[in-house]
Design a protein around this motif. Structure first.
Motif, PDB file in Angstrom:
ATOM      1  N   ASN A 117       0.846  -1.197   0.000  1.00 56.01           N
ATOM      2  CA  ASN A 117       0.000   0.000   0.000  1.00 56.01           C
ATOM      3  C   ASN A 117       0.879   1.244   0.000  1.00 56.01           C
ATOM      4  N   GLU A 118       1.690   1.348  -1.063  1.00 58.78           N
ATOM      5  CA  GLU A 118       2.609   2.464  -1.256  1.00 58.78           C
ATOM      6  C   GLU A 118       2.651   2.810  -2.742  1.00 58.78           C
ATOM      7  N   TRP A 119       2.455   4.083  -3.054  1.00 59.91           N
ATOM      8  CA  TRP A 119       2.664   4.513  -4.433  1.00 59.91           C
ATOM      9  C   TRP A 119       4.144   4.396  -4.767  1.00 59.91           C
ATOM     10  N   LEU A 120       4.440   4.030  -6.008  1.00 54.89           N
ATOM     11  CA  LEU A 120       5.833   3.902  -6.433  1.00 54.89           C
ATOM     12  C   LEU A 120       6.148   4.970  -7.470  1.00 54.89           C
ATOM     13  N   SER A 121       6.944   5.923  -7.065  1.00 54.08           N
ATOM     14  CA  SER A 121       7.429   6.954  -7.975  1.00 54.08           C
ATOM     15  C   SER A 121       8.843   6.582  -8.400  1.00 54.08           C
TER      16      SER A 121
ATOM     17  N   LEU B 121      -1.053 -13.714  -4.837  1.00 51.57           N
ATOM     18  CA  LEU B 121      -1.049 -12.275  -4.626  1.00 51.57           C
ATOM     19  C   LEU B 121      -1.041 -12.007  -3.128  1.00 51.57           C
ATOM     20  N   ASP B 122       0.016 -11.374  -2.662  1.00 50.27           N
ATOM     21  CA  ASP B 122       0.205 -11.140  -1.233  1.00 50.27           C
ATOM     22  C   ASP B 122       0.062  -9.651  -0.942  1.00 50.27           C
ATOM     23  N   PHE B 123      -0.795  -9.316   0.008  1.00 47.13           N
ATOM     24  CA  PHE B 123      -1.005  -7.932   0.433  1.00 47.13           C
ATOM     25  C   PHE B 123      -0.583  -7.855   1.897  1.00 47.13           C
ATOM     26  N   PRO B 124       0.637  -7.398   2.186  1.00 50.06           N
ATOM     27  CA  PRO B 124       1.181  -7.473   3.557  1.00 50.06           C
ATOM     28  C   PRO B 124       0.242  -6.854   4.593  1.00 50.06           C
ATOM     29  N   ASN B 125       0.153  -7.556   5.704  1.00 51.67           N
ATOM     30  CA  ASN B 125      -0.699  -7.130   6.820  1.00 51.67           C
ATOM     31  C   ASN B 125      -2.161  -6.982   6.400  1.00 51.67           C
ATOM     32  N   ASN B 126      -2.513  -7.692   5.309  1.00 54.00           N
ATOM     33  CA  ASN B 126      -3.898  -7.678   4.819  1.00 54.00           C
ATOM     34  C   ASN B 126      -4.433  -6.254   4.643  1.00 54.00           C
ATOM     35  N   TRP B 127      -3.592  -5.407   4.039  1.00 55.51           N
ATOM     36  CA  TRP B 127      -4.034  -4.011   3.873  1.00 55.51           C
ATOM     37  C   TRP B 127      -5.276  -3.915   2.990  1.00 55.51           C
ATOM     38  N   ILE B 128      -5.455  -4.878   2.111  1.00 57.55           N
ATOM     39  CA  ILE B 128      -6.753  -5.113   1.497  1.00 57.55           C
ATOM     40  C   ILE B 128      -6.946  -6.622   1.422  1.00 57.55           C
TER      41      ILE B 128
END
Length: 614
Positions: A25-29, A430-437
């Motif tokens: 859950n981080e935008w990648l610039s 598909l892994d979403f760390p800490n179940n952010w979604i």
């Protein structure tokens, strides 16, 4: 049948996973750019026939490269000599209004039809069409002896175009197309001198950006062969271009072995990263900064196969799409440096004596051909979407699946894109760390090879909650998976990722060891990984036995996909390995050490890709 098979695999085969893709859950610039910028990636070679402009716009494609204007209609061949300056072109030739109209009307129609969508176009020259009166004796009557006079042709042509279009010139000028094909006429030093002469005039007189050298894909792909002889050609050019040009331009192709097999070889994925890292590493050593890259041709290469230019079949149609998709994943993962790219497809390539439609998007009457599936796939992505940070599984193996992720903060829709470089089915967790979604179901769109031709399966429903959060990815396929979420992206942090290169490159493996230093401007990084290019003998192991970063051993790695591993068209093994670096280890000065089995070979570049919270 495809959906039945895929659904069965999703239900029964995906309780285990072949690989894992982690989505944060981080935008990648990358290099300060976080959005999907359509105009950088939706370009084709050549201008459109004016009557096909609506068809092109319907699939989201635009002309990205204006080619061979010096060659067409004998524009340069017919150019008279200046009556007052012997050996130079007559400056009044292209002031003739009727000739201006014949020369530039098609380009003007592109401006009228596409507007700002083609504001970043590249203008390319062939460079081998010159009038009989100019002295070409040193170049087998193919190229002028006087590069200043030759560059004056270009400057006068650009000046005339500027006048005819009221100043609406293409953004970038590409001086010669694939000059390495024509070295018996234009030797490397003449090529360098001509690029500089053209660049100095166009930049000072018109403010244009200039790109080169536009070498063939082979030059980068085989840059490590024969004691790096082709790399020396590249670096010699860069010794000039880093001071006088704005972009490093290049071509990239993968090739199928024959017209009935899906097996292929080529530059993508690892040799593309390896060679471009050398370009960037060299720029950092020479100038302390990166050089922006422009790809002006990419796709599937068929000329090396010796097949007829009008030969077409379903497999070639599929590989045209599939290989282009693979390059798109690589370019989007390198968008810190990659300014734009142009696929080798045309609106319609037919002309008298050339009936092939192999690289065409449309027939002359606007009927869409299979290649439009490439653009229709990528038309799903828009500027409102932003890249999310993703990572692949560090399992010590070759990475077969390339991932990307985008989300629209306005609609909360998220899209996972996957490209399978291999021919085997992959179950991807598909892994979403800490179940952010916790997404469960969505719609997927895939491009596959089915029943002897490319097929698109769009918007089919899938449910990952029943199969251990995995999605199925056919061999030799490209898919995206859409999830509608309730996640509020407005507070999502942004990681600004930059690449820092070692102070050395082309480091010999001596006594089984290599060492270099990477400097970064500060500390306090949020995530990091090390990317290492290694060239060794054809039977040698490229993976380091151990690799240390500031005295700590890095144990988690993967290798980029090697499309050359089964090819006999090589004498080396050139791989790229990536290693996870704990962010706490990154300092302003970082020592990297490597140990290998035996001697021989070189570490071609070492890069630290590090991201910091903005």
């Amino acid at each position: 049948m495809y959906l039945q098979v895929l659904n069965a695999l999703l239900l029964w085969g995906s309780a285990y996973s072949d690989t894992t893709v982690t989505i944060y859950n981080e935008w990648l610039s990358q290099g300060g750019r976080v959005n999907y910028e359509v105009e950088r990636w939706n370009n084709v070679n050549g201008l459109s026939q004016y009557y096909l402009i609506p068809s092109m716009k319907s699939v989201g494609a635009v002309p990205g490269r204006w080619v061979n204007r010096d060659l067409r209609d004998n524009l340069f061949v017919n150019w008279p000599q200046s009556p007052s300056h012997h050996g130079y072109p007559d400056p009044t030739y292209l002031q003739d209004k009727s000739l201006q109209r014949r020369t530039f009307l098609t380009y003007l129609k592109q401006l009228q039809g596409y507007g700002n969508d083609i504001a970043n176009m590249v203008w390319e020259m062939k460079g081998l069409s010159w009038p009989s009166w100019i002295d070409k004796s040193q170049h087998q009557d193919k190229f002028p002896n006087n590069v200043d006079a030759a560059s004056e042709f270009v400057s006068l042509m650009v000046q005339s175009c500027k006048k005819y279009t009221s100043g609406r010139l293409p953004y970038i000028f590409e001086v010669i197309n694939e000059p390495d094909w024509d070295e018996k006429y234009i030797d490397p030093q003449t090529n360098i001198n001509y690029h500089r002469a053209v660049a100095d005039k166009l930049k000072s007189r018109f403010g244009m950006k200039v790109a080169g050298p536009s070498f063939t894909s082979m030059v980068l792909r085989l840059a490590d062969e024969n004691n790096f002889s082709l790399w020396k050609k590249i670096s010699n050019f860069m010794d000039m271009s880093l001071d006088h040009l704005d972009f490093f331009s290049f071509h990239s192709y993968n090739h199928i072995f024959n017209t009935s097999s899906e097996s292929y070889y080529g530059i993508n994925e690892d040799r593309l990263f390896a060679s471009l890292d050398m370009v960037e590493n060299y720029s950092h050593i020479k100038k302390g900064k990166s050089v922006q890259l422009v790809n002006t041709e990419f796709g599937v290469g068929l000329l090396s196969m010796g097949i007829a230019p009008d030969f077409e079949n379903g497999l070639i149609d599929f590989e045209t799409i599939y290989q282009a998709n693979g390059f798109m994943f690589s370019f989007l993962n390198l968008r810190e440096f990659m300014d734009r790219a142009t696929v080798y497809l045309l609106a319609n390539e037919q002309y008298p004596g050339h009936t092939s439609l192999r690289n065409s998007l449309f027939t002359k009457d606007g009927h869409p051909l299979n290649a439009t599936k490439f653009f229709l796939f990528w038309k799903n992505f828009i500027y409102d979407q932003q890249f999310l940070r993703v990572s692949s599984q560090y399992d010590g193996q070759e990475k077969i699946v390339s991932p990307l992720a985008l989300a629209n903060p306005q609609s909360s829709e998220m899209v996972i894109l996957l490209h399978n470089f291999g021919s085997e089915f992959q179950n991807v967790k598909l892994d979403f760390p800490n179940n952010w979604i916790n997404p469960s179901s969505g719609e997927a769109t895939c491009i596959v090879f089915e029943k002897g031709k490319p097929a698109v399966h769009a918007d089919y429903h899938f449910d990952i909650s029943r199969v251990n959060d995995t999605v199925g990815l056919n061999g030799s396929s490209t898919c995206f998976y859409k999830f509608q979420t309730n996640y509020r992206f407005d507070g999502t942090p942004t990681i600004n990722q930059n690449t820092y290169y070692g102070k050395d490159m082309l480091i010999p493996i001596s006594n089984g060891h290599v060492q270099t230093v990477i400097s970064v401007p500060s500390s306090g990084y949020h995530e990091a990984r090390l990317r290492v290019g290694i060239s060794r003998g054809i039977a040698d192991n490229t993976k380091p036995k151990t690799i240390g970063f500031n005295g700590q051993t890095l144990s988690s790695s993967y290798m980029l996909f090697d499309a050359m591993k089964t090819s006999l068209k090589r004498t080396t093994t050139w791989n790229v390995w990536e290693f996870m670096v704990p962010e706490s280890l990154v300092k302003t000065t970082n020592t990297v050490t490597m140990a290998f089995d035996g001697d021989g070979g070189s570490v071609t570049s070492v890069a630290l890709v590090a991201g910091k919270l903005q």
